[in-house]
Scaffold this active site. Structure first.
Site, PDB file in Angstrom:
ATOM      1  N   PHE A 136      35.568  35.689  36.540  1.00  0.00           N
ATOM      2  CA  PHE A 136      34.176  35.393  36.189  1.00  0.00           C
ATOM      3  C   PHE A 136      34.083  33.997  35.606  1.00  0.00           C
ATOM      4  O   PHE A 136      34.993  33.542  34.907  1.00  0.00           O
ATOM      5  CB  PHE A 136      33.667  36.397  35.146  1.00  0.00           C
ATOM      6  CG  PHE A 136      33.447  37.785  35.690  1.00  0.00           C
ATOM      7  CD1 PHE A 136      32.219  38.140  36.230  1.00  0.00           C
ATOM      8  CD2 PHE A 136      34.468  38.731  35.666  1.00  0.00           C
ATOM      9  CE1 PHE A 136      32.000  39.416  36.734  1.00  0.00           C
ATOM     10  CE2 PHE A 136      34.263  40.017  36.172  1.00  0.00           C
ATOM     11  CZ  PHE A 136      33.021  40.351  36.704  1.00  0.00           C
ATOM     12  N   THR A 155      38.759  40.506  38.858  1.00  0.00           N
ATOM     13  CA  THR A 155      37.664  39.618  39.244  1.00  0.00           C
ATOM     14  C   THR A 155      37.633  38.454  38.265  1.00  0.00           C
ATOM     15  O   THR A 155      37.752  38.639  37.059  1.00  0.00           O
ATOM     16  CB  THR A 155      36.318  40.360  39.269  1.00  0.00           C
ATOM     17  OG1 THR A 155      36.368  41.347  40.294  1.00  0.00           O
ATOM     18  CG2 THR A 155      35.166  39.397  39.593  1.00  0.00           C
TER      19      THR A 155
END
Lengths: 289, 289
Positions: free
Chosen positions: B182, B180
């Protein structure tokens, strides 16, 4: 197949009976249909691929929430053809069991997107908790089955009819420019057998392609259309599994895939891209566009 | 502000303590921090806009699930600047209360994306129901609070530590290419006060723009970058509220916004677009890219 023998066309959709997708199915098809409620999007596409259903109706984007990722991914995973499009106005309603008053409601269930689209309405109620469920109509079904005096669900009016619920408040969406675009898909061999209700828009072609990860690659791909004055109505990027930060691009273009101009643009794109696939050619729905 | 007086930097994140976003916050910042768990993404951004927090860590895309729509929308709604980026490897674990055995588990809670990323593992367990929750770490908290002998949750290892749970199975995600990305954001006035941990990548600039809905408009916009050999690492389209089937485009480009070549490309884009906004300039994270 059912409709070979004159029976109804079997249409798979995700959600419970009374879902917006089921309403879309009735509006998209111009023949007798039998709707098949499926729990997941995968089941709807697999059902058509395997022959258990004749076609599938899938939400592809909402004018407020945006693209439905899962539907985009399934377009690529399955070998189906898009044969129709519908823009459905989404009207949300607060639905409960008979006898429940608006002031009694403490818990409201629905799909997270529906809850988000009714945020202002929900905030206007006192002490109400919004709880996520798998789908809109399914949450109505659940609320009416348990029949707790302080629970309600958000869904289309059809769900209230299907499960015998009462509409406590109608048109509760924050923004009236709320449309979901649905696609109708079938196997190539079945295209001729499915009667799509005519729409008034131009012809549209949907494709998916991949380009090498180098500067200007997407720009060159779009040149195949821009240099021929072909209008694009949508571009969407989706990750490629196992290749972090690389993407497939989905494009909707205005034009028939058999139009020589479109044919040449697709040949041009094939020169530039790693892969190109036509997902379907269909008449656009001009409603709200 | 807390860190003006030498106190820790307050970082807002969505989810419960032990969330992947909290882990990202610890890795993104190179100073003492205090993390603020927020229930919604809106709260995290609003907290920074209002001054209640110094900065926010927001997931923007996952290498398998794709873009996080809500984060994209909040970039546009708030006047914050992106000052850092982190690619975090997502490792999912099945977590339960002490004494629970893997074979006892009948219900597994987590965020729908986490459940989807562990589909093959969940299918390998017999008679297990997957149930959606608001976030990963929050589902661990709930499962440990109720301590039912047949329930478990999926989250990062940190959540097991925070709530005193036991990891029944680790690394249960179907695909290891699970990252992911960020972003770290703050108010313009606070940029100098926030110490971002150095990363090894090139400088990156994120922008959002809108173009008139006419043929070739997106192509011409991308020309501003392609004609200057500026590499784009991501393009995302998001609907414009109240204008069905019109979109804002988000672009990440490789280059510093103060580089004259990038400056000229942005001036060029301003000639072509209805609006252009620079969302931030930061050092990219080369991990897994």
């Amino acid at each position: 197949m059912s409709n070979k023998t004159g029976g109804p066309v079997k249409v798979a959709f995700q959600g419970a009976n009374g879902a917006f997708s089921e309403e879309a199915a009735r509006k998209l098809l111009d023949c007798e249909i039998e709707t098949l409620a499926c729990r997941s999007f995968e089941e709807t596409f697999s059902g058509v691929s395997s022959g258990a259903a004749d076609c599938v109706v899938a939400p592809i984007e909402n004018s407020l929430a945006g693209s439905v990722h899962k539907s985009y991914d399934l377009l690529q995973e399955h070998d189906l053809q898009i044969i129709g499009e519908l823009n459905l106005r989404i009207v949300h309603n607060l639905i409960a069991a008979k006898g429940v008053e608006l002031s009694d409601v403490r818990r409201v269930y629905s799909h997270p997107v529906a809850l988000a689209q009714c945020e202002r309405f929900l905030a206007s109620l006192s002490r109400v908790e919004a709880l996520p469920a798998y789908d809109t109509a399914g949450s109505v079904k659940m609320v009416l089955e348990t029949a707790r005096p302080d629970e309600a669900a958000i869904a289309g009016a059809e769900a209230a009819k299907v499960y015998g619920g009462v509409i406590l408040a109608e048109g509760i969406e924050d923004n009236a420019q709320n449309y979901t675009r649905f696609l109708l898909l079938t196997r190539t061999a079945r295209i001729a057998a499915i009667k799509v209700r005519p729409t008034s828009g131009p012809r549209k072609t949907s494709i998916v392609f991949r380009v090498a990860n180098r500067p200007g690659a997407l720009f060159k791909s779009l040149a195949a259309f821009a240099l021929r004055d072909i209008d694009l109505s949508k571009i969407e990027s989706r990750p490629i599994e196992g290749r972090p930060w690389e993407y497939s691009f989905y494009l909707d273009l205005i034009g028939d895939s058999n139009d020589p101009r479109v044919e040449r643009s697709l040949s041009h794109l094939e020169e530039l891209a790693e892969s190109v696939r036509v997902l379907g050619c269909y008449t656009a729905d001009d409603n709200c566009s």
